[in-house]
Design an enzyme around this catalytic site. Structure first.
Site, PDB file in Angstrom:
ATOM      1  N   ASN A 154     -13.845  -0.748  -5.871  1.00 18.83           N
ATOM      2  CA  ASN A 154     -12.399  -0.539  -5.911  1.00 18.83           C
ATOM      3  C   ASN A 154     -11.758  -1.412  -4.841  1.00 18.83           C
ATOM      4  O   ASN A 154     -12.362  -1.737  -3.845  1.00 18.83           O
ATOM      5  CB  ASN A 154     -12.111   0.954  -5.671  1.00 18.83           C
ATOM      6  CG  ASN A 154     -10.647   1.265  -5.440  1.00 18.83           C
ATOM      7  OD1 ASN A 154     -10.290   1.870  -4.432  1.00 18.83           O
ATOM      8  ND2 ASN A 154      -9.783   0.871  -6.357  1.00 18.83           N
TER       9      ASN A 154
ATOM     10  N   CYS B 113      -8.963   8.039   2.042  1.00 20.02           N
ATOM     11  CA  CYS B 113      -7.518   7.950   2.247  1.00 20.02           C
ATOM     12  C   CYS B 113      -7.189   7.844   3.734  1.00 20.02           C
ATOM     13  O   CYS B 113      -7.654   8.644   4.541  1.00 20.02           O
ATOM     14  CB  CYS B 113      -6.830   9.163   1.644  1.00 20.02           C
ATOM     15  SG  CYS B 113      -5.035   9.124   1.814  1.00 20.02           S
TER      16      CYS B 113
ATOM     17  N   PRO C  17      -7.320   7.625  -8.154  1.00 22.56           N
ATOM     18  CA  PRO C  17      -6.410   8.697  -7.751  1.00 22.56           C
ATOM     19  C   PRO C  17      -5.355   8.118  -6.814  1.00 22.56           C
ATOM     20  O   PRO C  17      -5.696   7.465  -5.825  1.00 22.56           O
ATOM     21  CB  PRO C  17      -7.330   9.689  -7.023  1.00 22.56           C
ATOM     22  CG  PRO C  17      -8.515   8.895  -6.597  1.00 22.56           C
ATOM     23  CD  PRO C  17      -8.674   7.787  -7.588  1.00 22.56           C
TER      24      PRO C  17
END
Length: 335
Positions: A212, A101, A18
């Site tokens: 990731n 985030c 995302p």
């Protein structure tokens, strides 16, 4: 039809991260022309925007994008539960909680990476979301934030997540520094610690863990899978060089090669673009996600220039796409 939990778990063997301002519905539809199997994610959508802000339109997507997951941002359990219900009703195959985030906007809203400092609150949020929906609830986190020691914090954090019943987590293998680094720097400056994530996977055999951060090629992704990871999430590289996704189904999911070319992917976008234009949309809203399709191939610069300059012009239509294609040699189109 919403894919089953088994299908989305299988798809999570490879996923596209995302990414704010990037992985919108046009981007996801385009990526789906390149790979049938890879799990796609929305940009982060905040629960307050959905529940209190009347922004249900942010959940709009095309069924052809499936399997696709929505990523939610928030820190209020009841609000996240309601947002998860809205996402499930919209047809998403998975609801993911953002715990990674590092942006200023996220910090001020008390969600994202800062939540790694509040594991009990994260547990409440995940539990509330799981109780609200039948689709899988997952999480995406960092290995730690600020002065936290990742080798201590990450196992404790995942143990807490596992107790909520969440069984799939994506770990960005960098710390997030919430003081002193910009969001861009947080994607590049803190060192990657792949060994820690691999060791953590060995310690949490019951969790489906994806890795990731800094992974730019499918052979790198396969290397992580071969080393024991359950999944790999690729971010900016998949966006800037989306042509790599043409090989994902064969290389990562071990399917027979599709034989599909970059030209085929462009042609598959034509009806979608035409419908978007008829509905009043702008060409550039779609083609901005296609700029990197011919990355590293002859004619790529001309392709990018024509789309970048001409897609924004008033009344721009499919003829711009044709002109950009005509600037490419056949060898670039056929592969």
């Amino acid at each position: 039809m919403t894919p089953s939990a088994t299908t989305t778990t299988q798809a999570a063997r490879l996923s596209v991260a995302p990414m704010m301002d990037w992985t919108d519905r046009h981007c996801r539809f385009f990526h789906r022309q390149l790979t049938r199997r890879t799990l796609l994610y929305t940009e982060m959508v905040t629960a307050p925007a959905l529940v209190r802000g009347g922004a249900a339109h942010l959940l709009a997507f095309d069924a052809a994008e499936q399997p696709v997951a929505v990523q939610l941002g928030g820190s209020e359990p009841a609000e996240l539960a309601e947002a998860a219900r809205m996402a499930e009703a919209a047809g998403y195959a998975e609801v993911n909680l953002n715990i990674g985030c590092p942006s200023d906007r996220v910090k001020s809203g008390c969600f994202g990476a800062v939540l790694m400092k509040s594991p009990a609150l994260v547990a409440e949020c995940l539990s509330a979301m799981r109780e609200a929906v039948a689709v899988p609830v997952t999480a995406k986190c960092r290995i730690g934030v600020d002065e936290q020691e990742p080798r201590e914090v990450l196992p404790q954090f995942l143990e807490m997540v596992q107790k909520t019943g969440v069984s799939r987590v994506t770990v960005h293998a960098r710390k997030a520094w919430l003081q002193g680094l910009s969001p861009k720097e947080n994607r590049e400056v803190p060192p990657l610690d792949y060994p820690l994530v691999h060791e953590t996977k060995q310690a949490f055999a019951g969790l489906h863990l994806s890795i990731n951060g800094g992974i730019s090629r499918l052979d790198e992704a396969q290397g992580h899978l071969d080393a024991g990871m359950d999944g790999v999430m690729i971010g900016r590289s998949a966006y800037h060089d989306p042509g790599m996704l043409l090989q994902a189904d064969a290389q990562i999911f071990h399917e027979a090669p599709s034989g599909r070319s970059r030209r085929d992917a462009v042609d598959a976008m034509r009806p979608y673009i035409d419908a978007h234009l008829i509905a009043g949309g702008k060409l550039a809203q779609v083609t901005r996600h296609m700029l990197g399709l011919f990355q590293g191939r002859p004619g790529a610069r001309a392709w990018r220039r024509i789309l970048s300059e001409d897609s924004h012009r008033e009344g721009a239509g499919l003829e711009v796409l044709d002109r950009a294609l005509s600037a490419l040699p056949e060898a670039s189109l056929a592969a």
